[in-house]
Design an enzyme around this catalytic site. Sequence first.
Site, PDB file in Angstrom:
ATOM      1  N   ASP A  30       0.855  -1.178   0.000  1.00  0.00           N
ATOM      2  CA  ASP A  30       0.000   0.000   0.000  1.00  0.00           C
ATOM      3  C   ASP A  30       0.898   1.236   0.000  1.00  0.00           C
ATOM      4  O   ASP A  30       2.104   1.134   0.250  1.00  0.00           O
ATOM      5  CB  ASP A  30      -0.889  -0.038   1.250  1.00  0.00           C
ATOM      6  CG  ASP A  30      -1.783   1.176   1.366  1.00  0.00           C
ATOM      7  OD1 ASP A  30      -2.303   1.624   0.346  1.00  0.00           O
ATOM      8  OD2 ASP A  30      -1.946   1.679   2.494  1.00  0.00           O
ATOM      9  N   THR A  41       3.219  18.722  -7.041  1.00  0.00           N
ATOM     10  CA  THR A  41       3.079  20.087  -7.547  1.00  0.00           C
ATOM     11  C   THR A  41       1.624  20.449  -7.797  1.00  0.00           C
ATOM     12  O   THR A  41       0.807  19.606  -8.187  1.00  0.00           O
ATOM     13  CB  THR A  41       3.860  20.256  -8.863  1.00  0.00           C
ATOM     14  OG1 THR A  41       3.402  19.287  -9.818  1.00  0.00           O
ATOM     15  CG2 THR A  41       5.342  20.052  -8.621  1.00  0.00           C
ATOM     16  N   ASP A  47      -6.731  -2.709   3.014  1.00  0.00           N
ATOM     17  CA  ASP A  47      -5.659  -3.636   2.640  1.00  0.00           C
ATOM     18  C   ASP A  47      -5.901  -5.053   3.144  1.00  0.00           C
ATOM     19  O   ASP A  47      -5.122  -5.954   2.851  1.00  0.00           O
ATOM     20  CB  ASP A  47      -4.315  -3.141   3.204  1.00  0.00           C
ATOM     21  CG  ASP A  47      -3.968  -1.745   2.730  1.00  0.00           C
ATOM     22  OD1 ASP A  47      -4.148  -1.484   1.523  1.00  0.00           O
ATOM     23  OD2 ASP A  47      -3.535  -0.923   3.550  1.00  0.00           O
ATOM     24  N   LYS A  92      -7.244  -5.096  -5.280  1.00  0.00           N
ATOM     25  CA  LYS A  92      -5.946  -5.416  -4.688  1.00  0.00           C
ATOM     26  C   LYS A  92      -5.812  -6.920  -4.478  1.00  0.00           C
ATOM     27  O   LYS A  92      -4.765  -7.514  -4.777  1.00  0.00           O
ATOM     28  CB  LYS A  92      -5.779  -4.681  -3.353  1.00  0.00           C
ATOM     29  CG  LYS A  92      -5.610  -3.173  -3.476  1.00  0.00           C
ATOM     30  CD  LYS A  92      -5.339  -2.544  -2.115  1.00  0.00           C
ATOM     31  CE  LYS A  92      -5.096  -1.050  -2.224  1.00  0.00           C
ATOM     32  NZ  LYS A  92      -4.742  -0.441  -0.927  1.00  0.00           N
TER      33      LYS A  92
END
Length: 1047
Positions: free
Chosen positions: A395, A598, A789, A765
Amino acid sequence: MFCQSDNSWHALSIMYFMKKVSGRGERCASVPCSLSAAVKGGAARGHQKRLNFSYKKKLLPSSSCCDCLARCCRRKKELKARTVWLGAPEKCEEKYPKNGIKNQKYNIITFVPGVLYQQFKFFLNLYFLVVACSQFVPSLKIGYLYTYWAPLAFVLAVTMVREAVDEVRRYRRDKEMNSQLYSKLTVRGACFIRTDQLDGETDWKLKVAVGCTQRLPADLFSIKAFVYAQKPQLDIHSFEGNFTREDADPQIHESLSIENTLWASTVVASGTVIGVVIYTGKETRSVLNTSSAKNKVGLLDLELNRLTKALFLAQVVLSIVMVALQGFSGPWFRNLFRFVVLFSYIIPISLRVNLDMGKAAYGWMITKDENIPGTVVRTSTIPEELGRLVYLLTDKTGTLTQNEMIFKRLHLGTVSYGTDTMDEIQSHIIQCPPSPPAPQSSAPKVRKSVSSRIHEAVKAIALCHNVTPVYESHVNGEPEATEADQDFSDDNRTYQASSPDEVALVLWTESVGLTLVNRDLGSLQLKTPSGQILSFHILQIFPFTSESKRMGIIVREESTGDITFYMKGADVAMASIVQYNDWLEEECGNMAREGLRTLVVAKKSLSEEQYQDFENRYNQAKLSIHDRSLKVAAAVESLERELELLCLTGVEDQLQADVRPTLELLRNAGIKIWMLTGDKLETATCIAKSSHLVSRNQDIHVFKPVSNRGEAHLELNAFRRKHDCALVISGDSLEVCLRYYEHEFVELACQCPAVVCCRCSPTQKAQIVKLLQQHTDNRTCAIGDGGNDVSMIQAADCGIGIEGKEGKQASLAADFSITQFKHIGRLLMVHGRNSYKRSAALGQFVMHRGMIISTMQAVFSSIFYFASVPLYQGFLMVGYATIYTMFPVFSLVLDQDVKPEMALLYPELYKDLTKGRSLSFKTFLIWVLISVYQGGILMYGGLVLFESEFVHVVAISFTALILTELLMVALTIRTWHWLMVLAEFFSLGIYLASLAFLNEYFDLSYITTWPFLWKVSAITLVSCLPLYIIKYLKRKFSPPSYSKLSS
């Protein structure tokens, strides 16, 4: 909005409501946990409520034991849409799942059958059960019953106790979670929640209550209303439903969306909520996205299981040969089975006992390692897996990063400010008054001073966000947030937002002098260094989306009436809508190489006419029935032209301690690292660079969004032409690729040095883990720290959880729990290596111990006319596998081939472990040859050297056998430990002492004579000396790689 919390409750979670929820008599109304009755800002971070609901008896109809049994037996219930009535549960005929978390593998009825099944599904244990049962048949009985049943019963008892302890721990954890209960009353119609346990994002998300339930004259039970909700589904990012109020004239209908819902496993981070429960138990999003726990079996156990099958085949062949040499005379079939039982020690039952005790020892060593404090072993059956890993799936948020954003850089085009020059910006803000109204486009352009540009940039950053300041006051040690009594001092202010980046920006503007002091749905106020309050009306907000990659806000300054459109976003989205410049692209690249996230900030001044024209078009677009989203986007884009570029900001997401060297160590060890995150593509890519998951000299291939088979085919072909580049792909594109080109995609992705999957759901996942297991046959490890997770951790061959800011859900569901990501290096390189090497040596030595005595039995039977008579009986057989050799053999769990410092210094050594060379058919055949040689020498030597009585053969051969095993343990050891020496001498002492009590088997007067001693010594020397010589020559002329490093 109204919500209640307890463990597995879904918000928009309408089901039944409570009249009283706490000692204070606060009411809990209902609405689709859809924020419907009011939300009050306040209660910030220190007072967070987790939405895990468990009003079992009050919320849900009680169910009998028969109902429970029926539910277990019938087919899986079909999920349906539902209508939930406000305050009238009797109108709801549908039965809903029990509202509680359950992570246990068994219940009181299934525990014993379940554990027995898990044990006897392995060939090894099933084999021993059959052999033990055969001893109840008189014609097949070889020796005493206890010699077969006692070891088997011991193995099962140890296993059941271990499983029972694990189950009790799970039960206690579940009980603790299901007993949580929180309640609050609300006022304002909006709140913030954290969803990190659900989707991995720690952004605070704004949730809004149903409009028609706000400002009711009484509570929610005073109205007649119902909620219609779609059937439970996996998607955590969408919801469709309707709220209908029947007592109004005409009836009020409001559509419900994801912004009206609070899912289970989310946290009310600010504000308070009253909600209606819609989904419970197994139908909640978090449970639907979580796979059930499975019994994990290590690769080494599977390899040993295959070897035991090979030994059984050899045992059957040997038995057939014996019967054939008898000429198949008499009851040959009975004799065949007796020979099978006679040679049953070729597969020693002590193999399972030794391995299980070894695993427990490895777990203890891991937890006691001072270099990785706080590490917990929750699954004690697979420590060897830590030494066989090829893929590490990690993760991002909270695992690789701390999710703590720090403002690092401000670039204005001609001048750049870093952390060491921020004081200059502060001085400009203090000296420069608020900027005057911006000139209209018709006025001539005047070059602005640096102070003016800095002030405009800081002001834009302070206004363009979705951050809300929160003030806490503490009464009797508890945080309170009543509207009437709030402390608005700077020390008491915290910020809440849908992104940690946003908070970092606002904290920075506060540090340089422009402070956000108040915000609600329609206005916000800034405070200047002089104490002046600047008030702004919020006219429109355009939230960030993964498609637009930017957010905007239109505000009217109260003092001047100026309307300004501010926008900030990713450089790829903003570059085309700001005025021409020659520095933005270059500076964005420079900041990205530094690992900074940014944001480009720009603005556009609007006249009253321009804004009114836009508002009309925008409102008309929002009312459209067809293509609403496209029309709304087109209206907003009409503003996004020729924006004035103000500045470029750089924010750093701080990495966890020593993440970079740890990832480098893992890469050098041959482990391929995949980062799976629910975060945005740009953020994931930035962290991949800053953490050096992707090295500086590697290219990154960003997989373009695809939605159909043709697009996926073209993009895969483009990806195929790239070489040695990291892959970045979104969850949606991944799903399309796997639907049409699963094998091709996995083949290409596995060739990449690193893979980043962003916008991954918890289910995706777990699917990625399973894909790697199916297509590569390599061992996988998943590591994470959030509830999102858990599925990935449970699906992997080895799951590691980190106790972090996102809670303990991942840690509790994992096989191993650590406190910092950097600990994984030592966990794999040192403990993984030692566990695998030690278990491989231990397993093969225990099999050697069984094969050598079976060889002696075969030689004995061959010489004595192929009789199915045991060579050693009763206590000799039990003692041989236990007190006489157990301690030296088990001391192999202390052996190590290289020192921990060396294993960490040369992670390349780890690559050899993944090839499985320590336990293979080659090493197994070597041990077979050693066993046959030594067994033959011991038996033939005893028969040749004995003089008159047969009992002397037993004494000579058995004593030589014990000494041979002790010497072989010494030959196997690579690094001596004082406990090993103690075990050797202790076992020898026990055997010598027991000779005085073995008169049933030995002639005590004979074993004290010199002939006995020299014969035993001679046989032992012949059986062991050649092997010592071979080992010396091999280490001298063909040493293993680790021995070169040690020297």
